[in-house]
Design a protein around this motif. Structure first.
Motif, short mmCIF file in Angstrom:
data_model
loop_
_atom_site.label_atom_id
_atom_site.label_comp_id
_atom_site.label_asym_id
_atom_site.label_seq_id
_atom_site.Cartn_x
_atom_site.Cartn_y
_atom_site.Cartn_z
N ILE A 8 70.44 12.17 34.63
CA ILE A 8 70.88 11.22 33.60
C ILE A 8 70.46 11.17 32.44
O ILE A 8 70.93 10.99 31.09
CB ILE A 8 71.34 9.87 34.21
CG1 ILE A 8 72.19 9.00 33.51
CG2 ILE A 8 69.87 9.43 34.45
CD1 ILE A 8 72.55 7.64 34.26
N GLY A 9 69.17 11.43 32.30
CA GLY A 9 68.22 11.28 31.09
C GLY A 9 68.39 12.43 29.98
O GLY A 9 68.47 12.33 29.06
N VAL A 10 69.24 13.32 30.78
CA VAL A 10 69.56 14.50 29.75
C VAL A 10 70.76 14.03 28.74
O VAL A 10 70.63 14.23 27.54
CB VAL A 10 70.02 16.04 30.49
CG1 VAL A 10 70.61 16.76 29.70
CG2 VAL A 10 68.81 16.46 31.20
N ILE A 11 71.57 13.43 29.45
CA ILE A 11 72.88 12.92 28.74
C ILE A 11 72.64 11.72 27.87
O ILE A 11 73.05 11.86 26.42
CB ILE A 11 73.86 12.34 29.88
CG1 ILE A 11 74.31 13.28 30.87
CG2 ILE A 11 75.03 11.85 29.03
CD1 ILE A 11 74.97 14.55 30.38
N THR A 12 71.62 10.84 28.14
CA THR A 12 71.40 9.80 27.23
C THR A 12 70.32 10.26 25.94
O THR A 12 70.35 9.85 24.78
CB THR A 12 70.35 8.68 28.04
OG1 THR A 12 69.29 9.50 28.49
CG2 THR A 12 71.25 8.02 28.94
N ALA A 13 69.56 11.42 26.40
CA ALA A 13 69.01 12.19 25.37
C ALA A 13 69.89 12.78 24.32
O ALA A 13 69.68 12.71 23.28
CB ALA A 13 67.93 13.04 25.76
N LEU A 14 70.64 13.59 24.80
CA LEU A 14 71.82 14.16 23.98
C LEU A 14 72.64 13.20 22.87
O LEU A 14 72.93 13.53 21.99
CB LEU A 14 72.87 14.94 24.55
CG LEU A 14 72.37 16.25 25.48
CD1 LEU A 14 73.32 16.83 26.51
CD2 LEU A 14 71.73 17.42 24.47
N VAL A 15 72.76 12.05 23.43
CA VAL A 15 73.44 10.88 22.63
C VAL A 15 72.41 10.26 21.70
O VAL A 15 72.42 10.04 20.70
CB VAL A 15 74.13 9.88 23.55
CG1 VAL A 15 74.76 8.75 22.62
CG2 VAL A 15 75.19 10.72 24.24
N GLY A 16 71.12 9.96 22.41
CA GLY A 16 70.15 9.14 21.66
C GLY A 16 69.40 9.90 20.46
O GLY A 16 69.23 9.22 19.56
#
Length: 352
Positions: free
Chosen positions: A328-336
């Motif tokens: 899930i950290g990959v998704i939040t990093a791609l957005v953040g």
């Protein structure tokens, strides 16, 4: 009549954001529970929830397998991701208000990295403290996050007596790198725990179950309550510490309370889900743009938006390359990360 209309319009205007975010949160929960390898109809989800809440018998039209999927697998995962997102978002909103900088969040201040070290040490050494039992992991994570934020503030004060926000954030980034090196060392020395530690570092709420919901819940309620009780002080300190002192705020004590509450929320979130970056940066910044900087609304709206955001991020992480799952950290990093870059550029332009 005109005054009544104006008053009604004012109430609708204030309640509007809460209604919108509550609707988005409810929609994200239903999507998160419904979508997966086996699709569960929304009507079945509502019947199952109604049956469990009221204690009535489940309708024969509902597949028993759907009940197992909802109550044992997906619902605890969705609730856990919501609590983690809410914890990180409200902690980020409080840190940004306290330090008067939109770049401040548990990730950039090093609090998340400190909590990760506490979690990894617990797993690495198989630690279990007497009396608290299953709460050993969050307690040690929170303790490590406390220690980290105090060390960051101590070194920032030594470098810059004025404790400028830029100095605090830079010190936090430096300590995050150092703590990351410590974690890498433990990974190099570990054996059977390697997969579990790597999973923690990448961030995940997969296969956690209700046990992890009960672990984070008391810490979330306690930390969020402390921050909500400091709304007035956060509003005052957002104008600067000197101004807050003139308004009668005990700045030193209130700042410590906010830092402790933020560390509790971050430590508990990291303990159950690993390091998930940028939630505490993106969500409060978005809420501030849409509905203003008043912490009376910023903090509760950040809770709702953070919960919904991480539920959707988790849904994407487990479906985008199904049957495999992305951390899930990959998704939040791609957005953040892009949002972080935009905020940084805006801050730079303001200082030019």
């Amino acid at each position: 009549m005109e005054k009544r209309f104006i008053r009604m319009f004012s109430v609708i205007k204030k309640a509007g954001p809460y209604v919108v975010l509550l609707f988005i949160l409810a929609w994200s929960i239903l999507l998160g529970v419904s979508i997966g390898t086996v699709k569960v109809p929304v009507t079945d989800i509502l019947r199952i929830l109604f049956s469990h809440v009221t204690g009535t018998a489940l309708s024969d039209s509902v597949d028993p397998m759907h009940e197992t999927i909802v109550m044992a697998i997906r619902l605890p995962r969705v609730v856990l991701s919501g609590l983690v997102g809410a914890s990180l978002a409200i902690a980020g909103a409080a840190f940004q208000g306290l330090l008067r900088n939109p770049l401040a969040d548990p990730y950039t201040l090093g609090v998340s990295s400190g909590a990760s070290v506490g979690a990894v040490v617990t797993v690495f050494f198989h630690l279990s403290l007497p009396v608290i039992g299953m709460y050993t992991l969050p307690v040690l994570s929170i303790t490590a996050s406390f220690i980290t934020i105090f060390i960051v503030l101590f070194f920032a004060r030594r470098v810059d007596r004025g404790m400028r926000v830029e100095t605090i954030i830079l010190t936090g980034v430096i300590f995050s790198s150092f703590l990351g090196a410590l974690i890498s060392l433990m990974i190099a020395l570990t054996g059977d725990e390697l997969r579990q530690i790597i999973g923690w570092l990448l961030g995940s709420v997969s296969m956690r179950g209700w046990e992890y919901v009960w672990i984070i819940l008391p810490f979330f309620l306690f930390g969020a309550l402390i921050l909500l009780l400091h709304i007035t002080e956060l509003n005052a300190m957002s104008f600067g510490e000197e101004q807050a002192k003139h308004l009668g705020v005990n700045v030193g004590r209130k700042k410590m309370n906010v830092l402790i509450a933020g560390s509790i929320l971050t430590g508990a979130a990291v303990a159950v889900s690993g390091t998930i970056g940028f939630v505490g940066l993106v969500i409060p910044h978005l809420i501030r743009i849409l509905w203003g900087p008043d912490h009376r609304h910023l903090l509760p709206l950040s809770v709702l938006a953070g919960a919904g955001f991480l539920i959707i991020a988790d849904l994407i992480s487990r479906t985008i390359i199904a049957p495999s799952q992305l951390p899930i950290g990959v998704i939040t990093a791609l957005v953040g990360a892009p949002v972080f870059a935009v905020i940084l550029m805006k801050q730079k332009l303001k200082t030019v």
